[in-house]
Design an enzyme around this catalytic site. Sequence first.
Site, mmCIF file in Angstrom:
data_model
loop_
_atom_site.group_PDB
_atom_site.id
_atom_site.type_symbol
_atom_site.label_atom_id
_atom_site.label_comp_id
_atom_site.label_asym_id
_atom_site.label_seq_id
_atom_site.Cartn_x
_atom_site.Cartn_y
_atom_site.Cartn_z
ATOM 1 N N ASP A 166 -9.963 10.747 10.563
ATOM 2 C CA ASP A 166 -9.831 10.375 9.522
ATOM 3 C C ASP A 166 -10.489 8.774 9.304
ATOM 4 O O ASP A 166 -10.084 8.108 8.641
ATOM 5 C CB ASP A 166 -8.445 10.216 9.101
ATOM 6 C CG ASP A 166 -8.258 10.280 7.408
ATOM 7 O OD1 ASP A 166 -9.067 10.751 6.772
ATOM 8 O OD2 ASP A 166 -7.199 10.067 7.027
ATOM 9 N N GLY B 87 0.432 5.873 0.641
ATOM 10 C CA GLY B 87 -0.435 7.028 1.191
ATOM 11 C C GLY B 87 0.221 8.337 0.734
ATOM 12 O O GLY B 87 1.162 8.453 0.253
ATOM 13 N N GLY C 20 0.972 -1.197 -0.139
ATOM 14 C CA GLY C 20 -0.111 0.052 -0.028
ATOM 15 C C GLY C 20 0.899 1.436 0.112
ATOM 16 O O GLY C 20 2.028 1.223 0.105
#
Length: 927
Positions: free
Chosen positions: A132, A19, A17
């Site tokens: 978030d 971000g 992943g």
Amino acid sequence: MLSGTKIGRYEILKKIGAGGMGEVYLAHDTQLDRDVALKILLAEFSSDSGRVQRFKLEAKAASALNHPNIITIHDVDETDNLLYIATEFVDGENLRELIEKRELKLFYALRIAEQVADAIAAAHEANIIHRDIKPENIMIRRDGYAKILDFGLAKPLYRQISEGSEDALTQMVITQPGMILGSVRYMSPEQARGKITDERTDIWSLGVVLYEMLTGKNPFEGETVSDSLAAVIYLEPEPLEDIPAELQRIINKALQKNAAERYQNIKDFALDLKNLRLQLNFDSLDTKPPRLIKTVELTEDEKNERKTLIQKKQPLGNTTNKQSLRTKTISNRLGSWFLPTLVFAAIGFIALAAWFYLALYRGSSAPVFQAIQVTSETNDGQAQLATISPDGKFIAFVDTQNGISQLVIRQLLNESVVPIVPSNGKVFFQPTFSPDGAFIYYVLVDKGVGTLYRIPTLGGQIKEIAVDIDTKVGISSDGKRIAFVRHDSTNGGDTILIANKDGTNPYPFITTAEAGFDKFSEVAWSPDKEKLVLGVFKNTGEAVENMQIATVDLKSKEFKIISSQDWSDLRSFEWLNKDKGIIFIGKAGLSEAKQIWHLAYPSEELRQITNDTSDYESLSVSEDAQKLIATKVDTISSFWSYEPNTQDLKQITGESKTLQGNMGFSQLPDGKILYVKSIGKEINIFSMDEDGKNEKQLTFDAGFNSNPVAAPDGKYIVFTSNRKGSYSIWRMNADGSNPIQLTDVQNGVDMQIQITRDGQAVFFVRQKSDGSKSKLMKVSIEGGEVFPLFPDSQLPNLVPKISPDGKFLAFREYKIGDNPSNVVSAIKIVGLNENNEIEKSGSKMEIDLHTEFQWSPDGKSLIFVKRGGVFNLWEINLADRKVKLLTDFNSGIISHFKWSSDGKRLFIVRGIVNSDLVLIKDNLKAQ
């Protein structure tokens, strides 16, 4: 970053992943031999103090929380100018992926939202706002557990902040174009405006996530960031279609623009979701089953290759009809190979039939649970000790909510529970249905004494059946007789007792002494009522794994070992009808997990049914042997420090399944913490700094080592070890070198070590293998003759604790009167002279402090663990006996605690026990 790259003790496996601030990799922790998720701050941000601060804030915020639905932080460090966070690796999918697959039906979405709300509640109670919450930050494990990730935007919750004084990080949302701290479509209106945010901003975000789970679309979509911000601030979401009116009300309340009109507490949000889900389940019972089982079907070969997989129950309509799938598959494959396939299928069928009838001819058990369907029945971590009714329609289990345990009953097709018996602070054994399903037998333990009761299945008048019971009850197949085990804590040994179903005419059937064993486990009846099956234990002094499965004939009293496998734990025997063998829970080695096994009878073929890293603690099988309800348990623990004067609580190590500290810890004079944890097939002693860093292993290749205690001068470490067969007292240097055996116990265990103030003598508890009364013993730290501290005592005594000044010894003493229910458990305090001998005078406290207590640093009080749904530390003053609360934890358990060497802080081993029910179906039989 390439596979194989080393970052500290972590080896990169692959990228999983990315971000805005960092990249996430699957990595392997080479020191602890486990996979982790490694989040690495991008190199271009390493000089940005704001981003570095926010990156560290993420780890700090998450590590301050202790909740099963919040990601566990293992490590935060910097290596070669790379700042990284190591967390648990969550094997599953993020919520965004599930939403895009459109696999989230109503019940599943509500359950996920409940779990996330519970986790957010834990954060809010710790004064942390996430800020978030979005699908990308919620992972769903393969067993259905939700995990909240990414606390990078979390902030402390301050209720006295003036309007417009939001921290600089959030102001960046407005002042820097393209720099979005948080996700616009999930921001609350106040967050989007840059105003003060409190816990209600997380409530808004979860409302948006729930809306998206149900519809597949975000309620505040926009072509640009500005459009989305405007929608969040000014536009109302479109009403949902085809949902209950109550759910629409819940979503509307969560998405109120004015925070004052929104849910004011996330717990209220979670409670409304839960009540709605339970009501929908209840309402659906009169019309159709509310859920179908979405299962993982495993063949025998597949079970040997991978862990047991568990799926959540799904709403009706989420599972395609199995017959349609089968028909479609066959029609798609019809072709030139169709005829030979039929030939081979026919041959296979004949072979299978021949094998089946040959098995019957040989008298072997019919195959059961070779291909299984596994379904999670609960997922809140609070259910345990389940039993299934003979017809397979009901389950009874112990449920703990808000720290209160009770025996409840539930239909398998319905999640609504009906409480039938409260615990009132006592401990339950696993309940048992009567063969006709009309009654439930259960045991409640108070002060170490178990009492057997019987209650109608749906509740009613409770009848006391028998007193002084140490196992769950076994019931004969005709329901006329019961059997259980009673332990003699004074003289040692166990007795199997048999009585009528109402407890009348009890008689001792056989003792361990008569049978030639040290201990019995719980018992189960054979279907023909002629035998019992049980676990038996005999201490050989050579191995720990020496429990065996045996049958005993009720007429001849002859014991027969029916499996060559040795075990370290055996429980929950179920002897199935129609020669289907015996199902049980077994642990083959101390370092292995407790799993579900099948033993064919009389052929004695052994086969493992489940293959997990989790433990199974109880099981129960329906009369037709097609359904099995089991309790699946995961236990994790971590070190914490707590300063009572300032109430400063810090987590020292991340949560771990190595059970760090659970088998003892202490502190060296130089501040190093000694503790125990499991590594591979061994249990070893380690040391670390007070902040959890610089871990060092002190024992190697030496079996099971526990209970390390540092000598006052720091020269020696005394501990318990089985490296020579039996568990005896050993001593080694502070660096782990030069181990020397101090005691050589035969047919017993030496444990619970204390070292006198002058460092000359070692006090410990000696427990015989047959469980007879434990004794406090003494040996020189240099070795030599072993002496009893109380040679004339006729009472069991244990848990010695020497006062800080070395002048007193506190220990626990049990006294059992003529009435088995009349047990006195007291902490007795006696004086010690200069030669570390017991003085005659002493005081006695008639108070049950459980097994874990410590002296206060000034020696004027005792600190103890008060157990319940949530464990906390309390202090009792020895002068006036007044009790006060020291800690105020709202979750978890406490397994051990000790004062720091300077007496200013408490080191605490805290744990989380997630206990849930799984339903296992025999898939071959189901078809």
